[in-house]
Motif scaffolding. Structure first.
Motif, PDB file in Angstrom:
ATOM      1  N   ILE A  61       0.855  -1.180   0.000  1.00  0.00           N
ATOM      2  CA  ILE A  61       0.000   0.000   0.000  1.00  0.00           C
ATOM      3  C   ILE A  61       0.896   1.236   0.000  1.00  0.00           C
ATOM      4  CG2 ILE A  61      -1.776   1.277   1.256  1.00  0.00           C
ATOM      5  CD1 ILE A  61      -2.563  -1.511   2.472  1.00  0.00           C
ATOM      6  N   ILE A  62       0.673   2.100  -0.955  1.00  0.00           N
ATOM      7  CA  ILE A  62       1.426   3.353  -1.023  1.00  0.00           C
ATOM      8  C   ILE A  62       0.503   4.451  -0.514  1.00  0.00           C
ATOM      9  CG2 ILE A  62       2.622   4.999  -2.507  1.00  0.00           C
ATOM     10  CD1 ILE A  62       3.232   2.638  -4.395  1.00  0.00           C
ATOM     11  N   GLY A  63       0.892   5.071   0.580  1.00  0.00           N
ATOM     12  CA  GLY A  63       0.100   6.151   1.165  1.00  0.00           C
ATOM     13  C   GLY A  63      -0.489   5.757   2.500  1.00  0.00           C
ATOM     14  N   PHE A  64      -0.119   6.487   3.536  1.00  0.00           N
ATOM     15  CA  PHE A  64      -0.482   6.174   4.920  1.00  0.00           C
ATOM     16  C   PHE A  64      -1.680   7.007   5.371  1.00  0.00           C
ATOM     17  CE2 PHE A  64       2.010   4.482   8.734  1.00  0.00           C
ATOM     18  CZ  PHE A  64       0.936   4.472   9.576  1.00  0.00           C
ATOM     19  N   GLY A  65      -2.569   7.348   4.451  1.00  0.00           N
ATOM     20  CA  GLY A  65      -3.762   8.112   4.809  1.00  0.00           C
ATOM     21  C   GLY A  65      -4.860   7.223   5.350  1.00  0.00           C
ATOM     22  N   LYS A  66      -6.038   7.777   5.474  1.00  0.00           N
ATOM     23  CA  LYS A  66      -7.194   7.070   6.045  1.00  0.00           C
ATOM     24  C   LYS A  66      -7.457   5.747   5.332  1.00  0.00           C
ATOM     25  CE  LYS A  66     -11.056   6.395   8.288  1.00  0.00           C
ATOM     26  NZ  LYS A  66     -10.954   5.495   9.413  1.00  0.00           N
ATOM     27  N   GLY A  67      -7.527   5.780   4.010  1.00  0.00           N
ATOM     28  CA  GLY A  67      -7.795   4.554   3.263  1.00  0.00           C
ATOM     29  C   GLY A  67      -6.678   3.543   3.392  1.00  0.00           C
ATOM     30  N   GLY A  68      -5.440   4.002   3.248  1.00  0.00           N
ATOM     31  CA  GLY A  68      -4.294   3.105   3.291  1.00  0.00           C
ATOM     32  C   GLY A  68      -4.119   2.431   4.637  1.00  0.00           C
ATOM     33  N   LYS A  69      -4.220   3.214   5.708  1.00  0.00           N
ATOM     34  CA  LYS A  69      -4.013   2.616   7.029  1.00  0.00           C
ATOM     35  C   LYS A  69      -5.153   1.675   7.407  1.00  0.00           C
ATOM     36  CE  LYS A  69      -5.988   6.423   9.675  1.00  0.00           C
ATOM     37  NZ  LYS A  69      -5.767   7.540  10.544  1.00  0.00           N
ATOM     38  N   THR A  70      -6.373   2.003   6.979  1.00  0.00           N
ATOM     39  CA  THR A  70      -7.521   1.141   7.249  1.00  0.00           C
ATOM     40  C   THR A  70      -7.380  -0.185   6.504  1.00  0.00           C
ATOM     41  OG1 THR A  70      -8.921   3.083   7.541  1.00  0.00           O
ATOM     42  CG2 THR A  70     -10.047   0.996   7.138  1.00  0.00           C
ATOM     43  N   LEU A  71      -7.002  -0.104   5.244  1.00  0.00           N
ATOM     44  CA  LEU A  71      -6.817  -1.306   4.438  1.00  0.00           C
ATOM     45  C   LEU A  71      -5.682  -2.165   4.987  1.00  0.00           C
ATOM     46  CD1 LEU A  71      -7.521  -3.004   1.987  1.00  0.00           C
ATOM     47  CD2 LEU A  71      -6.034  -1.517   0.629  1.00  0.00           C
ATOM     48  N   ALA A  72      -4.562  -1.538   5.347  1.00  0.00           N
ATOM     49  CA  ALA A  72      -3.422  -2.285   5.893  1.00  0.00           C
ATOM     50  C   ALA A  72      -3.820  -3.032   7.170  1.00  0.00           C
ATOM     51  CB  ALA A  72      -2.254  -1.347   6.172  1.00  0.00           C
ATOM     52  N   ALA A  73      -4.516  -2.352   8.052  1.00  0.00           N
ATOM     53  CA  ALA A  73      -4.934  -2.984   9.311  1.00  0.00           C
ATOM     54  C   ALA A  73      -5.890  -4.142   9.056  1.00  0.00           C
ATOM     55  CB  ALA A  73      -5.580  -1.953  10.228  1.00  0.00           C
ATOM     56  N   GLU A  74      -6.821  -3.964   8.115  1.00  0.00           N
ATOM     57  CA  GLU A  74      -7.788  -5.026   7.811  1.00  0.00           C
ATOM     58  C   GLU A  74      -7.097  -6.240   7.197  1.00  0.00           C
ATOM     59  OE1 GLU A  74     -11.213  -7.146   7.672  1.00  0.00           O
ATOM     60  OE2 GLU A  74     -10.957  -5.221   8.673  1.00  0.00           O
ATOM     61  N   LEU A  75      -6.201  -6.011   6.263  1.00  0.00           N
ATOM     62  CA  LEU A  75      -5.490  -7.131   5.643  1.00  0.00           C
ATOM     63  C   LEU A  75      -4.604  -7.845   6.665  1.00  0.00           C
ATOM     64  CD1 LEU A  75      -4.521  -5.543   2.211  1.00  0.00           C
ATOM     65  CD2 LEU A  75      -6.264  -7.292   2.627  1.00  0.00           C
ATOM     66  N   ALA A  76      -3.939  -7.081   7.524  1.00  0.00           N
ATOM     67  CA  ALA A  76      -3.077  -7.678   8.550  1.00  0.00           C
ATOM     68  C   ALA A  76      -3.901  -8.517   9.528  1.00  0.00           C
ATOM     69  CB  ALA A  76      -2.309  -6.595   9.295  1.00  0.00           C
ATOM     70  N   LYS A  77      -5.095  -8.042   9.840  1.00  0.00           N
ATOM     71  CA  LYS A  77      -5.980  -8.792  10.731  1.00  0.00           C
ATOM     72  C   LYS A  77      -6.332 -10.150  10.117  1.00  0.00           C
ATOM     73  CE  LYS A  77      -9.737  -6.570  11.624  1.00  0.00           C
ATOM     74  NZ  LYS A  77     -11.038  -5.978  11.994  1.00  0.00           N
ATOM     75  N   ARG A  78      -6.324 -10.218   8.785  1.00  0.00           N
ATOM     76  CA  ARG A  78      -6.616 -11.463   8.063  1.00  0.00           C
ATOM     77  C   ARG A  78      -5.356 -12.284   7.822  1.00  0.00           C
ATOM     78  NH1 ARG A  78     -11.577 -10.915   5.635  1.00  0.00           N
ATOM     79  NH2 ARG A  78     -12.483  -8.901   6.075  1.00  0.00           N
TER      80      ARG A  78
ATOM     81  N   PRO B  49     -10.245   1.963  -1.162  1.00  0.00           N
ATOM     82  CA  PRO B  49      -9.797   0.904  -0.241  1.00  0.00           C
ATOM     83  C   PRO B  49     -10.964   0.207   0.464  1.00  0.00           C
ATOM     84  CG  PRO B  49      -8.363   2.778  -0.056  1.00  0.00           C
ATOM     85  CD  PRO B  49      -9.512   3.202  -0.953  1.00  0.00           C
ATOM     86  N   GLU B  50     -12.032   0.955   0.740  1.00  0.00           N
ATOM     87  CA  GLU B  50     -13.191   0.350   1.387  1.00  0.00           C
ATOM     88  C   GLU B  50     -13.829  -0.700   0.479  1.00  0.00           C
ATOM     89  OE1 GLU B  50     -12.615   3.691   1.280  1.00  0.00           O
ATOM     90  OE2 GLU B  50     -12.138   3.985   3.385  1.00  0.00           O
ATOM     91  N   HIS B  51     -13.862  -0.425  -0.861  1.00  0.00           N
ATOM     92  CA  HIS B  51     -14.378  -1.420  -1.808  1.00  0.00           C
ATOM     93  C   HIS B  51     -13.553  -2.697  -1.747  1.00  0.00           C
ATOM     94  CE1 HIS B  51     -16.248   2.050  -4.086  1.00  0.00           C
ATOM     95  NE2 HIS B  51     -17.256   1.212  -3.937  1.00  0.00           N
ATOM     96  N   LEU B  52     -12.229  -2.552  -1.671  1.00  0.00           N
ATOM     97  CA  LEU B  52     -11.370  -3.732  -1.638  1.00  0.00           C
ATOM     98  C   LEU B  52     -11.638  -4.557  -0.387  1.00  0.00           C
ATOM     99  CD1 LEU B  52      -9.163  -5.515  -2.780  1.00  0.00           C
ATOM    100  CD2 LEU B  52      -7.483  -4.012  -1.719  1.00  0.00           C
ATOM    101  N   VAL B  53     -11.785  -3.887   0.752  1.00  0.00           N
ATOM    102  CA  VAL B  53     -12.074  -4.609   1.989  1.00  0.00           C
ATOM    103  C   VAL B  53     -13.400  -5.357   1.842  1.00  0.00           C
ATOM    104  CG1 VAL B  53     -12.644  -4.360   4.435  1.00  0.00           C
ATOM    105  CG2 VAL B  53     -10.707  -3.116   3.484  1.00  0.00           C
ATOM    106  N   CYS B  54     -14.413  -4.713   1.269  1.00  0.00           N
ATOM    107  CA  CYS B  54     -15.703  -5.378   1.054  1.00  0.00           C
ATOM    108  C   CYS B  54     -15.541  -6.561   0.113  1.00  0.00           C
ATOM    109  CB  CYS B  54     -16.726  -4.397   0.483  1.00  0.00           C
ATOM    110  SG  CYS B  54     -17.259  -3.173   1.673  1.00  0.00           S
ATOM    111  N   ARG B  55     -14.761  -6.393  -0.960  1.00  0.00           N
ATOM    112  CA  ARG B  55     -14.536  -7.486  -1.909  1.00  0.00           C
ATOM    113  C   ARG B  55     -13.849  -8.658  -1.207  1.00  0.00           C
ATOM    114  NH1 ARG B  55     -10.284  -7.981  -5.808  1.00  0.00           N
ATOM    115  NH2 ARG B  55      -9.858  -5.767  -5.633  1.00  0.00           N
ATOM    116  N   LEU B  56     -12.870  -8.343  -0.352  1.00  0.00           N
ATOM    117  CA  LEU B  56     -12.174  -9.407   0.376  1.00  0.00           C
ATOM    118  C   LEU B  56     -13.111 -10.129   1.331  1.00  0.00           C
ATOM    119  CD1 LEU B  56      -8.822  -7.570   1.159  1.00  0.00           C
ATOM    120  CD2 LEU B  56      -9.210  -9.336  -0.549  1.00  0.00           C
TER     121      LEU B  56
END
Length: 165
Positions: free
Chosen positions: A8-25, A142-149
């Motif tokens: 993930i490139i970019g530590f903003g709201k979307g990036g950090k949320t996506l990183a945390a969700e993927l790491a949780k998985r 990033p929220e779409h990707l989390v939903c897709r996952l």
């Protein structure tokens, strides 16, 4: 070359949320942010939070203050803004950096290929590779990707359940 499930490139709201969700998985995630002053993104560092902090501090200053008193209040307001943004930036960094499934790189990230990212830090230049999720689809946030996952995981569980029957 180090490999990650997602980069993930970019530590903003979307990036950090996506990183945390993927790491949780249990996904291995690389987070690339060009500046250590931007952990947490625009809102925390140069947008919403600093602005609201300065506005709040301005409301605390007496309307009848002298010019010298106003200068002192201004310096205090800037100091308070720096204190708040530094605290939030640090918390955002620690939330990801302390996760064993996330590696945070401070440097510029650029695509070399669909799977390989070149990271240029102050000290070195290196490549990292994404082996699972290389990018968002063009229309996705990033929220779409989390939903897709989540949907993919649900479908996988359903298939496993059906195979057991």
């Amino acid at each position: 070359m180090k490999q990650y499930d997602a980069i993930i490139i970019g530590f903003g709201k979307g990036g950090k949320t996506l990183a945390a969700e993927l790491a949780k998985r249990n996904q291995k995630v690389a987070m690339v942010e060009r500046s250590d002053k931007m952990y947490g993104g625009t809102c925390i560092n140069i947008g919403c939070i600093p602005t609201k902090t300065l506005v709040h501090q301005a409301k605390l200053a007496p309307k009848t203050a002298t010019w010298d008193e106003k200068k002192a209040y201004y310096r205090q307001a800037i100091a308070k803004k720096e204190q708040v943004t530094t605290l939030l930036r640090g918390k955002n960094y620690q939330n990801l950096a302390d996760n064993p499934n996330i590696m945070v790189y401070t440097g510029n990230g650029s695509f070399i290929s669909p799977e390989i990212i070149e990271v240029v830090t102050k000290e070195e230049t290196f490549h990292i590779q994404a082996v699972s999720y290389t990018h968002l689809r063009a229309h996705e946030t990033p929220e779409h990707l989390v939903c897709r996952l989540l949907l993919e995981k649900k479908k996988t569980k359903k298939k496993k359940k059906n195979k057991k029957k």
